[in-house]
Design a protein around this motif. Structure first.
Motif, short mmCIF file in Angstrom:
data_model
loop_
_atom_site.label_atom_id
_atom_site.label_comp_id
_atom_site.label_asym_id
_atom_site.label_seq_id
_atom_site.Cartn_x
_atom_site.Cartn_y
_atom_site.Cartn_z
N LEU A 1 9.67 -16.53 4.13
CA LEU A 1 10.60 -15.40 4.17
C LEU A 1 11.22 -15.14 2.80
CD1 LEU A 1 12.48 -15.79 7.58
CD2 LEU A 1 10.90 -13.98 6.90
N LEU A 2 11.55 -16.23 2.10
CA LEU A 2 12.15 -16.09 0.78
C LEU A 2 11.18 -15.43 -0.20
CD1 LEU A 2 14.46 -16.64 -1.19
CD2 LEU A 2 13.49 -18.92 -1.58
N PHE B 1 9.44 -10.58 -3.18
CA PHE B 1 8.40 -9.59 -3.49
C PHE B 1 8.87 -8.18 -3.13
CE2 PHE B 1 4.78 -7.10 -1.80
CZ PHE B 1 4.10 -6.90 -3.00
N VAL B 2 9.42 -8.00 -1.94
CA VAL B 2 9.88 -6.68 -1.51
C VAL B 2 10.99 -6.18 -2.43
CG1 VAL B 2 11.04 -5.42 0.34
CG2 VAL B 2 9.19 -7.01 0.89
N SER B 3 11.94 -7.05 -2.75
CA SER B 3 13.04 -6.65 -3.64
C SER B 3 12.53 -6.26 -5.02
CB SER B 3 14.06 -7.79 -3.75
OG SER B 3 14.56 -8.15 -2.49
N LEU C 1 0.82 -1.21 0.00
CA LEU C 1 0.00 0.00 0.00
C LEU C 1 0.86 1.26 0.00
CD1 LEU C 1 -2.79 -1.02 2.55
CD2 LEU C 1 -3.04 -0.77 0.07
N ILE C 2 1.89 1.28 0.84
CA ILE C 2 2.76 2.46 0.92
C ILE C 2 3.54 2.64 -0.38
CG2 ILE C 2 4.76 3.45 2.11
CD1 ILE C 2 3.75 2.13 4.67
N ALA C 3 4.04 1.54 -0.94
CA ALA C 3 4.79 1.63 -2.20
C ALA C 3 3.90 2.17 -3.31
CB ALA C 3 5.33 0.25 -2.57
#
Length: 261
Positions: A238-239, A244-246, A29-31
């Motif tokens: 975690l992976l 996803f974040v990267s 949401l923030i991204a």
């Protein structure tokens, strides 16, 4: 169509850690809000829809019925924004004369409308991911960890419960009216709608009293107690979260400034 809690209870992602899911949705949401290009929100939407359907095992028909129901509202709002956005320059893309005046869409207003449209869909798909993979009871129990959210959690739980009480009474009364031909013509429909509103108001008050009495008879002291399910975060989770974040960060960096017009 089943409600979201029924869908979430049957999803395999229900057994994943609630904290991890909340953090991923909050990050998405923030991204999307910080993005100045529609590319990133569109990427977030693609990832969230794919995760909901593939990993969450949500029926495609159920998902897109809900998605399309909000898509029309978002699209209509963005079209209006494209016509009435002020302070966005660029060449004129469309001009429609109306009563001696002209409604115009410029390149700037079109880019703004597309960005808002992409942000909205990215946010909606993120919230759908959370609501379709996490039962509301687990969200309530999670928020109980924070003492300053006690009142908020209690009010939210009661409102959420009462929505279904309200809908149940509405559907029952409406079905009884239809069986008695209460909507056979326009005049009868107006009369039946008035009776429905009045009866619904009285019955919901009575149902509220019954609910309050039932809670007090079970020693309710103003602080609802929830059973909290605790699920561990696996290395695979975690992976996937890290990928996803990267990916979102990379798309955010390389898509800055990209516009449709």
């Amino acid at each position: 169509m089943r409600n979201l809690d029924d869908v979430a209870l049957l999803s395999p992602l229900r057994y994943k850690n609630t904290t991890l899911k909340l953090l991923l949705v909050l990050f998405a949401l923030i991204a999307g809000l910080l993005a100045d290009s529609p590319v990133l929100p569109a990427f977030v939407m693609f990832c969230m829809i794919s995760a909901t359907l593939l990993f969450g095992k949500i029926p495609v028909g159920t998902y897109f019925k809900l998605f399309i129901s909000v898509l029309g509202f978002v699209a209509a709002s963005c079209v209006i924004l494209a016509f009435f956005a002020i302070g966005n320059g660029g060449g004129i893309l469309l001009e429609i004369p109306v009563f001696g005046r002209s409604l115009t869409i410029t390149e700037g207003s079109a880019n703004l409308a597309i960005l808002v449209f992409a942000r909205s869909l990215g946010g909606i798909s993120s919230l759908f991911f959370l609501s379709m993979t996490t039962p509301m009871l687990e969200l309530f129990s999670y928020f109980k960890r924070f003492s300053f959210l006690d009142i908020f959690t209690e009010l939210t739980m009661l409102i959420y419960r009462y929505i279904f009480v309200f809908l149940g009474l509405l559907l029952n009364i409406q079905a009884a009216q239809k069986m008695r031909f209460g909507y056979r013509n326009y005049k009868t429909s107006i009369y039946s709608a008035g009776l429905l509103a009045g009866s619904l108001f009285i019955l919901t008050l009575e149902q509220g009293d019954r609910l309050f009495l039932a809670m007090n008879s079970r020693c309710y002291d103003g602080k609802p107690v929830f059973y909290e399910s605790k699920y561990k975060i696996s290395p695979a989770d975690l992976l996937i979260a890290a990928v996803f974040v990267s990916s979102v960060i990379a798309v955010f960096i390389y898509s800055r400034g990209i516009q449709v017009f």
